[in-house]
Design an enzyme around this catalytic site. Structure first.
Site, PDB file in Angstrom:
ATOM      1  N   GLU A   2     -10.910   3.169   7.210  1.00 30.11           N
ATOM      2  CA  GLU A   2      -9.825   4.043   7.571  1.00 30.11           C
ATOM      3  C   GLU A   2     -10.464   5.259   8.288  1.00 30.11           C
ATOM      4  OE1 GLU A   2      -6.224   6.678   5.752  1.00 30.11           O
ATOM      5  OE2 GLU A   2      -7.853   6.084   4.359  1.00 30.11           O
ATOM      6  N   HIS A  19       0.876  -1.197  -0.062  1.00 26.94           N
ATOM      7  CA  HIS A  19      -0.053   0.068  -0.047  1.00 26.94           C
ATOM      8  C   HIS A  19       0.789   1.062   0.014  1.00 26.94           C
ATOM      9  CE1 HIS A  19      -4.188   1.626   1.290  1.00 26.94           C
ATOM     10  NE2 HIS A  19      -3.294   2.819   0.889  1.00 26.94           N
ATOM     11  N   ASP A  69       1.656   9.343  -6.062  1.00 31.65           N
ATOM     12  CA  ASP A  69       1.608  10.688  -5.927  1.00 31.65           C
ATOM     13  C   ASP A  69       1.798  11.158  -4.464  1.00 31.65           C
ATOM     14  OD1 ASP A  69      -0.781   9.397  -5.694  1.00 31.65           O
ATOM     15  OD2 ASP A  69      -2.121  11.031  -5.972  1.00 31.65           O
ATOM     16  N   GLY A 124      -9.900   7.569  -1.997  1.00 29.22           N
ATOM     17  CA  GLY A 124     -10.608   9.051  -1.721  1.00 29.22           C
ATOM     18  C   GLY A 124     -11.555   8.976  -0.387  1.00 29.22           C
ATOM     19  N   HIS A 179      -9.892   0.513  -0.382  1.00 29.95           N
ATOM     20  CA  HIS A 179      -9.603   1.503   0.773  1.00 29.95           C
ATOM     21  C   HIS A 179     -11.028   1.442   1.571  1.00 29.95           C
ATOM     22  CE1 HIS A 179      -6.231   3.215  -1.178  1.00 29.95           C
ATOM     23  NE2 HIS A 179      -5.907   3.836  -0.035  1.00 29.95           N
ATOM     24  N   ASP A 188       1.633   4.081   2.742  1.00 28.70           N
ATOM     25  CA  ASP A 188       0.842   4.646   2.303  1.00 28.70           C
ATOM     26  C   ASP A 188       1.286   6.017   1.474  1.00 28.70           C
ATOM     27  OD1 ASP A 188      -1.819   5.393   1.859  1.00 28.70           O
ATOM     28  OD2 ASP A 188      -2.326   6.450   3.948  1.00 28.70           O
ATOM     29  N   HIS A 203       1.055   4.829  -2.397  1.00 30.68           N
ATOM     30  CA  HIS A 203       0.648   5.892  -3.457  1.00 30.68           C
ATOM     31  C   HIS A 203       1.660   6.686  -4.024  1.00 30.68           C
ATOM     32  CE1 HIS A 203      -3.579   5.544  -2.460  1.00 30.68           C
ATOM     33  NE2 HIS A 203      -3.316   5.387  -1.308  1.00 30.68           N
TER      34      HIS A 203
END
Length: 367
Positions: A215, A23, A27, A185, A212, A304, A25
């Site tokens: 969370e 996991h 960006d 998102g 996701h 993350d 990202h």
């Protein structure tokens, strides 16, 4: 009998251990210098500072708000400078190099192609550019003596209406390095079942996907992700702890959903530092990963967003060692959990476990 002296578990020696990351990202992992240079190249005006060290600190501070929504705002800057092929290739290549230098031997890095279309790039162009970047980064890492394999996960933004389109994109490129699909998102108000057509399509195509869930939102999000959508893994999943009761005498009782998740060995893609930043956990010491590990859920450790959390796989593991007293055996357990859960063929997973992970930890453990 041990064949050599065990290596002490320290932040420095943890970098030597083979690690698996599920996991992360794309960006959320840029180098601050890269953000500055890409912004300068395209005339992007929005950066709060063009000083490399100050910008790195700004990202962590801005993300360290206790709010998932505020945390997500930091991505306006990283996505803002990733709007052409050259930028995507560079960011992906540097991601592979940085992970490999940190001892990561297998990584699944996710991103939402729809976020990089502001300047007219097509979805296919975006995926091809990212794959080329990871190819280059993997080659450069090998030249530096670090071997890594990278698969990508394509995310659909759950608040938009492009999930089926992105799912079809993931299937189209699954033989070119795309390992699976995800939705990302804001969770609140955008339950997984809004994207049910995408998940039904992926089921029909025998394609892998994670979601996701659990969370910023609680058990209903996890329940929908598993029971309605059929998620193979849970992105974060930290709120599964809400279905676990610990009595004053220490007795532990699992609710039906928590029991199902544990019994079915559904992997939890846990991201400790990020969870503290977004308010999903009060601190690393209070993070549910301790209880979930004790109960032997299929726990994995992840980063993350390395830029926003100022972290790496090594620093995440070091934090767990510091707060929970884990040793090499525990770190090996997290790593094998992750490799077992990867969206990769069984033979390939087994080869990495037997030929890379187990020998690597055996050397550190002196066995």
């Amino acid at each position: 009998m041990p064949t050599s002296t065990p290596v002490a578990v320290t932040p420095q020696t943890i970098r030597m251990a083979p690690k698996v990351l599920l996991h992360d990202h794309l960006d959320g992992g840029l180098r601050p210098r890269t953000v500055i240079e890409l912004a300068d190249a395209i005339g992007y005006p929005g950066l709060p500072t063009t000083n490399e060290e100050e910008l790195g600190r700004w990202f962590v501070a801005a993300a360290d708000s206790g709010s998932l929504e505020r945390y997500l705002e930091t991505f306006a800057h990283t996505c803002g400078v990733m709007q052409d092929e050259a930028a995507l290739i560079r960011v992906a290549a540097e991601c592979a190099e940085d992970l490999a230098a940190d001892g990561v031997v297998y990584a699944e890095v996710r991103y939402a192609p729809e976020l990089f279309t502001e300047r007219g790039m097509s979805l296919d162009t975006i995926v091809s550019a990212v794959q080329e970047g990871f190819r280059l980064g993997t080659e450069r890492a090998a030249e530096q003596g670090h071997r890594i394999r990278v698969g990508t996960l394509l995310c659909a933004m759950r608040q938009n209406a492009r999930s089926l389109e992105i799912a079809e994109l993931a299937v189209r490129y699954r033989d070119a390095g795309v390992a699976g699909f995800d939705i990302a998102g804001p969770e609140a108000g955008f339950p997984p079942t809004r994207n049910l057509d995408a998940f039904e399509y992926l089921h029909q195509q025998n394609a892998h996907f994670t979601i996701h869930a659990g969370e910023a939102f609680g058990l209903p999000s996890i329940w929908e992700a598993i029971q309605h959508c059929g998620a193979e893994r849970l992105g974060h999943g930290v709120r599964i702890v809400d279905d676990i009761k610990v009595d004053e005498n220490g007795s532990i009782h699992l609710g039906r959903l928590a029991g199902f998740v544990r019994d079915r060995r559904i992997p939890l893609e846990m991201c400790p530092s990020s969870n503290v930043q977004t308010g999903a956990a009060a601190s690393i010491a209070d993070h549910p990963i301790g209880l979930l590990t004790k109960l032997r859920f299929r726990v994995t450790v992840n980063t993350d967003n390395r830029l926003m959390s100022g972290c790496s796989m090594s620093s995440e593991m070091a934090a767990l060692v510091e707060h929970f007293g884990y040793g090499w055996a525990d770190l090996r357990w997290f790593t094998i959990n992750a490799m077992k859960s990867a969206f990769l063929g069984f033979d390939e997973r087994l080869a990495i476990i037997d030929d890379v992970i187990k020998p690597g930890y055996a050397e550190l453990m002196g066995s």
